[in-house]
Design a protein around this motif. Structure first.
Motif, mmCIF file in Angstrom:
data_model
loop_
_atom_site.group_PDB
_atom_site.id
_atom_site.type_symbol
_atom_site.label_atom_id
_atom_site.label_comp_id
_atom_site.label_asym_id
_atom_site.label_seq_id
_atom_site.Cartn_x
_atom_site.Cartn_y
_atom_site.Cartn_z
ATOM 1 N N LYS A 1 -7.053 4.146 6.124
ATOM 2 C CA LYS A 1 -6.500 3.064 6.964
ATOM 3 C C LYS A 1 -5.888 1.969 6.091
ATOM 4 O O LYS A 1 -4.835 1.440 6.402
ATOM 5 C CB LYS A 1 -7.582 2.465 7.868
ATOM 6 C CG LYS A 1 -8.063 3.398 8.939
ATOM 7 C CD LYS A 1 -7.003 3.604 9.985
ATOM 8 C CE LYS A 1 -7.567 4.416 11.124
ATOM 9 N NZ LYS A 1 -6.556 4.772 12.111
ATOM 10 N N GLN A 2 -6.551 1.640 4.989
ATOM 11 C CA GLN A 2 -6.004 0.629 4.098
ATOM 12 C C GLN A 2 -4.688 1.099 3.494
ATOM 13 O O GLN A 2 -3.737 0.323 3.403
ATOM 14 C CB GLN A 2 -7.007 0.275 3.008
ATOM 15 C CG GLN A 2 -8.162 -0.536 3.518
ATOM 16 C CD GLN A 2 -9.198 -0.835 2.459
ATOM 17 O OE1 GLN A 2 -9.287 -0.157 1.445
ATOM 18 N NE2 GLN A 2 -9.999 -1.856 2.700
ATOM 19 N N ALA B 1 0.888 -4.449 11.725
ATOM 20 C CA ALA B 1 0.059 -3.580 12.571
ATOM 21 C C ALA B 1 0.917 -2.589 13.351
ATOM 22 O O ALA B 1 0.616 -1.386 13.381
ATOM 23 C CB ALA B 1 -0.773 -4.430 13.535
ATOM 24 N N ARG B 2 1.981 -3.079 13.972
ATOM 25 C CA ARG B 2 2.851 -2.175 14.745
ATOM 26 C C ARG B 2 3.470 -1.111 13.857
ATOM 27 O O ARG B 2 3.548 0.055 14.234
ATOM 28 C CB ARG B 2 3.944 -2.962 15.471
ATOM 29 C CG ARG B 2 3.433 -3.594 16.747
ATOM 30 C CD ARG B 2 4.540 -4.219 17.561
ATOM 31 N NE ARG B 2 4.822 -5.544 16.995
ATOM 32 C CZ ARG B 2 6.029 -6.048 16.827
ATOM 33 N NH1 ARG B 2 7.093 -5.373 17.167
ATOM 34 N NH2 ARG B 2 6.184 -7.251 16.309
ATOM 35 N N THR C 1 1.055 0.779 3.089
ATOM 36 C CA THR C 1 2.336 1.491 3.180
ATOM 37 C C THR C 1 3.246 0.817 4.203
ATOM 38 O O THR C 1 4.441 0.611 3.954
ATOM 39 C CB THR C 1 2.103 2.967 3.539
ATOM 40 O OG1 THR C 1 1.274 3.561 2.531
ATOM 41 C CG2 THR C 1 3.411 3.729 3.641
ATOM 42 N N ALA C 2 2.684 0.446 5.337
ATOM 43 C CA ALA C 2 3.466 -0.285 6.345
ATOM 44 C C ALA C 2 3.899 -1.633 5.784
ATOM 45 O O ALA C 2 5.043 -2.065 5.991
ATOM 46 C CB ALA C 2 2.634 -0.477 7.615
ATOM 47 N N GLY C 3 3.002 -2.289 5.057
ATOM 48 C CA GLY C 3 3.328 -3.588 4.463
ATOM 49 C C GLY C 3 4.489 -3.515 3.493
ATOM 50 O O GLY C 3 5.334 -4.408 3.457
ATOM 51 N N ILE C 4 4.554 -2.449 2.706
ATOM 52 C CA ILE C 4 5.678 -2.282 1.770
ATOM 53 C C ILE C 4 6.992 -2.301 2.539
ATOM 54 O O ILE C 4 7.923 -3.027 2.189
ATOM 55 C CB ILE C 4 5.535 -0.973 0.963
ATOM 56 C CG1 ILE C 4 4.383 -1.081 -0.032
ATOM 57 C CG2 ILE C 4 6.840 -0.646 0.227
ATOM 58 C CD1 ILE C 4 4.026 0.230 -0.703
ATOM 59 N N SER C 5 7.048 -1.530 3.587
ATOM 60 C CA SER C 5 8.273 -1.440 4.385
ATOM 61 C C SER C 5 8.619 -2.780 5.042
ATOM 62 O O SER C 5 9.762 -3.234 4.995
ATOM 63 C CB SER C 5 8.093 -0.356 5.446
ATOM 64 O OG SER C 5 9.182 -0.328 6.321
ATOM 65 N N VAL C 6 7.626 -3.416 5.639
ATOM 66 C CA VAL C 6 7.865 -4.656 6.379
ATOM 67 C C VAL C 6 8.225 -5.812 5.438
ATOM 68 O O VAL C 6 9.183 -6.545 5.691
ATOM 69 C CB VAL C 6 6.630 -5.002 7.245
ATOM 70 C CG1 VAL C 6 6.778 -6.362 7.899
ATOM 71 C CG2 VAL C 6 6.412 -3.926 8.298
ATOM 72 N N PHE C 7 7.474 -5.974 4.355
ATOM 73 C CA PHE C 7 7.795 -7.066 3.420
ATOM 74 C C PHE C 7 9.169 -6.856 2.776
ATOM 75 O O PHE C 7 9.899 -7.809 2.563
ATOM 76 C CB PHE C 7 6.724 -7.194 2.336
ATOM 77 C CG PHE C 7 5.441 -7.830 2.820
ATOM 78 C CD1 PHE C 7 5.432 -9.124 3.302
ATOM 79 C CD2 PHE C 7 4.252 -7.129 2.770
ATOM 80 C CE1 PHE C 7 4.251 -9.719 3.738
ATOM 81 C CE2 PHE C 7 3.064 -7.709 3.201
ATOM 82 C CZ PHE C 7 3.066 -9.001 3.687
ATOM 83 N N ALA D 1 -7.364 -4.230 14.366
ATOM 84 C CA ALA D 1 -7.721 -3.142 13.444
ATOM 85 C C ALA D 1 -7.286 -3.479 12.017
ATOM 86 O O ALA D 1 -7.996 -3.178 11.058
ATOM 87 C CB ALA D 1 -7.099 -1.826 13.902
ATOM 88 N N VAL D 2 -6.127 -4.104 11.868
ATOM 89 C CA VAL D 2 -5.658 -4.505 10.540
ATOM 90 C C VAL D 2 -6.598 -5.560 9.959
ATOM 91 O O VAL D 2 -6.964 -5.510 8.783
ATOM 92 C CB VAL D 2 -4.201 -5.026 10.582
ATOM 93 C CG1 VAL D 2 -3.782 -5.598 9.236
ATOM 94 C CG2 VAL D 2 -3.253 -3.905 10.990
ATOM 95 N N TYR D 3 -7.042 -6.501 10.811
ATOM 96 C CA TYR D 3 -7.958 -7.549 10.348
ATOM 97 C C TYR D 3 -9.329 -6.998 9.957
ATOM 98 O O TYR D 3 -10.071 -7.660 9.237
ATOM 99 C CB TYR D 3 -8.107 -8.643 11.401
ATOM 100 C CG TYR D 3 -6.987 -9.654 11.385
ATOM 101 C CD1 TYR D 3 -6.862 -10.551 10.331
ATOM 102 C CD2 TYR D 3 -6.048 -9.697 12.408
ATOM 103 C CE1 TYR D 3 -5.838 -11.483 10.298
ATOM 104 C CE2 TYR D 3 -5.017 -10.626 12.385
ATOM 105 C CZ TYR D 3 -4.916 -11.519 11.328
ATOM 106 O OH TYR D 3 -3.895 -12.429 11.303
#
Length: 111
Positions: free
Chosen positions: A8-9, A34-35, A14-20, A43-45
């Motif tokens: 999950k982490q 999260a989305r 991985t999502a954070g890389i894309s979003v940032f 869940a992210v928290y």
């Protein structure tokens, strides 16, 4: 720490890389992370205290391969002429970033 928590982490980072990469730090929210990760914000928290903690994990995930590749390139560069050594630095960074971020985000990185 269980494999599920680790997975999950990894999914969140991985999502954070894309979003940032796409929106930058200020325009990125935990809800957007999260989305993109395909989970709820609560869940992210459960895995990260805040956006800054996600960003730190993203930075480590991106920086560690760049650092390792730079060290390896530095070892190889000792035998090269100066102009080839100067080329290696941005080439290593771009190669690692291109592998870390999806193709849809490459234009955002270069802007």
């Amino acid at each position: 720490m269980s494999d599920t928590v680790d997975a999950k982490q990894v999914q969140i980072v991985t999502a954070g890389i894309s979003v940032f990469a796409r929106y930058g730090y200020r325009r990125t929210s935990m809800d957007l992370i999260a989305r993109t990760a395909g989970m709820s914000r609560p869940a992210v928290y459960q895995h990260f205290k805040n956006k800054q903690e996600v960003f730190r994990s993203v930075a480590r995930r991106v920086a560690d391969p760049v650092t390792a590749a730079a060290r390896e390139a530095g070892e190889q560069a000792r035998a090269l002429p100066a102009d080839d050594r100067l080329y290696l630095v941005p080439a290593v960074e771009l190669d690692v970033l291109a592998e870390s971020v999806g193709a849809e985000s490459h234009a955002e990185l270069f802007r």
